[in-house]
Each structure stands twice: as C-alpha cells, then as structure tokens.
Design an enzyme around this catalytic site. Sequence first.
Site, PDB file in Angstrom:
ATOM      1  N   HIS A 266       0.863  -1.201   0.000  1.00  0.00           N
ATOM      2  CA  HIS A 266       0.000   0.000   0.000  1.00  0.00           C
ATOM      3  C   HIS A 266       0.892   1.241   0.000  1.00  0.00           C
ATOM      4  O   HIS A 266       1.732   1.391  -0.875  1.00  0.00           O
ATOM      5  CB  HIS A 266      -0.934  -0.098   1.221  1.00  0.00           C
ATOM      6  CG  HIS A 266      -2.045   0.896   1.283  1.00  0.00           C
ATOM      7  ND1 HIS A 266      -2.440   1.684   0.244  1.00  0.00           N
ATOM      8  CD2 HIS A 266      -2.858   1.224   2.325  1.00  0.00           C
ATOM      9  CE1 HIS A 266      -3.452   2.440   0.619  1.00  0.00           C
ATOM     10  NE2 HIS A 266      -3.737   2.195   1.882  1.00  0.00           N
ATOM     11  N   HIS A 307      -2.291  -2.456  -9.579  1.00  0.00           N
ATOM     12  CA  HIS A 307      -3.276  -1.807  -8.699  1.00  0.00           C
ATOM     13  C   HIS A 307      -4.530  -2.668  -8.656  1.00  0.00           C
ATOM     14  O   HIS A 307      -4.913  -3.270  -9.661  1.00  0.00           O
ATOM     15  CB  HIS A 307      -3.627  -0.411  -9.236  1.00  0.00           C
ATOM     16  CG  HIS A 307      -4.245   0.465  -8.213  1.00  0.00           C
ATOM     17  ND1 HIS A 307      -5.589   0.410  -7.925  1.00  0.00           N
ATOM     18  CD2 HIS A 307      -3.707   1.378  -7.378  1.00  0.00           C
ATOM     19  CE1 HIS A 307      -5.853   1.275  -6.963  1.00  0.00           C
ATOM     20  NE2 HIS A 307      -4.731   1.883  -6.607  1.00  0.00           N
ATOM     21  N   ASP A 365       2.706   5.433  -6.763  1.00  0.00           N
ATOM     22  CA  ASP A 365       3.963   5.361  -6.005  1.00  0.00           C
ATOM     23  C   ASP A 365       5.192   5.269  -6.884  1.00  0.00           C
ATOM     24  O   ASP A 365       6.319   5.373  -6.388  1.00  0.00           O
ATOM     25  CB  ASP A 365       3.916   4.135  -5.077  1.00  0.00           C
ATOM     26  CG  ASP A 365       2.845   4.290  -4.025  1.00  0.00           C
ATOM     27  OD1 ASP A 365       1.963   3.414  -3.933  1.00  0.00           O
ATOM     28  OD2 ASP A 365       2.871   5.313  -3.325  1.00  0.00           O
TER      29      ASP A 365
END
Length: 429
Positions: A266, A307, A365
Amino acid sequence: MSDRKATLSIDGIDEAIELPIYSGTIGPDVVDVGALTSKGMFTYDPGFVSTAACESQITFIDGGKGTLLHRGYPIDQLANQSDYLETCYLLLYGELPSAEEKETFVTTITNHTMVHAQLATFFNGFRRDAHPMAIMCGVVGALSAFYHDSLDINDAKHREIAAHRLIAKMPTLAAMVYKYNIGQPFMYPDNSMDYAENFLHMMFGNPCEPSNVSPVLAKAMDRIFILHADHEQNASTSTVRLAGSSGANPFACIAAGIAALWGPSHGGANEAVLEMLEEIGDVYHIDEYVARAKDKNDPFRLMGFGHRVYKNFDPRAKVMKESADEVLAELGIENDPLLAIAKRLEEIALEDEYFIEKKLYPNVDFYSGIILKAMGIPTSMFTVIFAVGRTVGWIAHWHEMISGSYRIGRPRQLYTGYAQRDFTPMDER
Ligand code: SDX
C-alpha cells in the site's frame, strides 16, 4: 435505489432468494446480499475484491478508464488548477469554496498548525533511528490523549474541529519526526507561509537562519499532497472506517489508517520503489528484475506497478511523472540515474506480455519517490508524506460515515477449523 432484483437459486434451498440491486450515480451497480444470513449463508470475498463496503459521495474511480474524481472533479484538473487546502475543502464539504470560504478555511487550518508542547516529549521515548512511520503511529495516536475528553463524535462541530486539527497538525508532526531522526531541533510552523511551503520550512529550516523555500518545490510538494489526498475505499481508508465504526475517536482512527498505510503493498510502496530502483542500479539490470517479477517462484514484485482497481494507467502517475521532470529540471538535476531506470523500466514493462496480460501499469507510487528524493527527503519519510496527504481523505470518509447512519463493521468468515470436541486431559494426550 432502484427496484431491480437479483434472483439467486441455491442448491438445497427450495425458494429462490431475491436480492435488491442498487445503482449509484456512476459506476457498477451493487447487489444487497443482506438476505443471505436469513438462509444461514454468508458471501465470501477475501480481500474484498468485489465488495462495496459502504455508500459514499467523496471519490469515484473507474479502473478501466483510469478515471479518478474527487466530488466529481478529475484529479488532473485539481492537480493543475487547484491547491491542496482547496482540495481538502472540496473533499470535506463537497463543493469548491468561494474566495471567502477558502480564506476562512485556510486561516482556520493555519491557526491549528502548532501541537501541544507536551507532545514533543513523546518523541524522546523513540530511538533516534526509529522508522518515521513507527513514530507517526505513536504520536498521531497520542493526539487522542489531548482531545479525547473534549470530543463528542456525534457533535458535527466537534467532528469538524477534529478534521481541521488533523489536517493542520500532520505536517508539523511529520517534520518533527524527520528532525528527531536527524537530531536537529523541532521547527515551529511559520503561519505566514502556505501549507506545503510551511511543511518544507519545518522539514529543512533551522532556528539559526530564515527559511528559503523554493516556490517550485513548494508547488511540487502541494501537488504531491493533492495526488495522495483520497482514493475511495483503499486499505487504509477502510481501516479508518472500520475503526471509526466502533465509535473510536478520530485521532485513534487516523493512527490506525497510518499503520495500514505503512505496508509495502500500500503506501509503503513509494519507499520500496526507491529501494528497488537503487537495487537495480542501472538500466542494464532491468531485464533481470523484470524476469524475476514474472517468476512465480520469486516473491519479487515490481514495486510501484499494478493496482487492485486501475487496470489501465493510474491518472496520478501521469501527473507525478510530469512533475518529476519539472522538479528535476528546476533543481538542475540532469539525467537522474534513478529516473532513467524508472522511465526505461516503465517502457520495458509496458511492452511485456506478462504486464500487458495482467494489466499492470505504474501507480501513484512509481514516480513520487523520485521527486521526493530529488527534494532531499529521505526514503524512510516517503510514506509519512503519503500519510500527510491522505489524512484529509481518511477524515472525510470518517466524517461521512459518522454523520450518516452506520453500524459497527463486523465481517464473518468461512470456518474450516475443528468442529466441537471435548477437552483432552494431559494424561490422555
Ligand atoms: C497504493 O487501493 C488503493 O487505492 C491504493 C492506493 C491508494 O491511493 O490508496 O492507490 C495506493 O497502495 C498503490 C499500490 C502500491 N503497491 C505497489 O506498488 C506494490 C506492488 N503492487 C502489488 O503488490 C499489487 O499490484 C497490488 C497490491 C497493488 C494489487 O494487488 P491485487 O489487486 O491483490 O493483485 P494481485 O496481487 O492478485 O496480482 C494479480 C496478478 C498476480 O499474478 P497471478 O497470481 O494472477 O499469476 O498480478 C501479479 C500477481 O503476481 N502482480 C504483479 C505485480 N502486481 C500484481 N507481478 C509483478 N509485479 C507486480 N507489481
């Protein structure tokens, strides 16, 4: 809510079960499976891949189209035309503020940036080299001790003040964590500065000289906060909702969200991306790591890729990639080796059958760490930055739940352990 129904016939149960179907404004319809319990059955959905846990009006994601809307506004428009505190107002109150509303909101947040002086003593219990996220879990949870008695979660005004306090104090606490790690004195917020500028002032300023925060870096930091502000019912937001459903105070709920965010699957992925790029070392080793990511016997995954919802590009990654180019150019960093590896890795992965078939694209990210590193922020602080940006999303979802009708979250299970058996005395074991 429509009057459409799903009819479920179950082997061994004579009557078919009618389950209501509800439609939202946009996005998938949902089937209300509540009636199953009366038939002695549960749904089974580990990881909540196909479960809508609540109704919400805050954020909408279309994973197939790569769409992310905050109260209906596309993330790229907010990132390019708004600022973080205006986006906070939108997420909290549902509409973009008027000029007067924005000024009042910014002033309110600014006036809450300081933390109780006693909170500074909490840091002394941590080792200087403690991971910043470990300290954040502790000190944000500790905010409960300062407000727990004066906070009635059923009072809308109390909820609003808690939201303002958390949005205002997270940058101050985050910067304190960094200063504690490096042994420098804590910096007080300078309320003449805007939100992101103030954060960089508290991170990199020192009491011996005036701060000189680059407006370009402050703008980039503000944009990073916007891109991390909210993301529907992700793991940490769902954690905040579940903790809040028991009536726990919002500071404790946000601390729970921080803990959930820390994991490398995460929010911890931004730190893991930098470590991965540094481990790859140069573009000539990329093929080896891509092969490892595809090898089922190798636990290695390309961090920053894939994802649960986006099966197309993550719109935040696109904006982040543009921002990375701007920040590195502003800093005069030509040919940053990690950015070169990241861009080449993206090119290779996006042409690779495995990643195409599994619909694995760079996520938020993948590029954020390159910007943060270029700004001088240590890798261990990356997820803390994510937590600062995401606090408004967490508290907006908490507020939405507590303001409406809700029940304590209490999932059930598929039990595969022993059926009842009698205790075995020691001499019979
Ligand atoms: C965030 O939910 C959110 O909205 C989160 C977030 C937010 O803003 O709150 O967007 C922020 O957490 C972004 C994600 C950051 N994490 C990473 O970058 C870590 C690397 N990515 C993965 O671990 C993974 O893609 C997840 C955790 C993001 C998604 O996991 P899922 O949806 O459970 O998918 P999965 O693990 O079941 O993977 C499906 C397949 C698997 O192969 P098969 O078992 O089907 O053969 O894809 C493969 C996986 O092995 N796979 C990868 C991969 N990600 C998935 N293979 C190699 N590298 C990867 N990164």
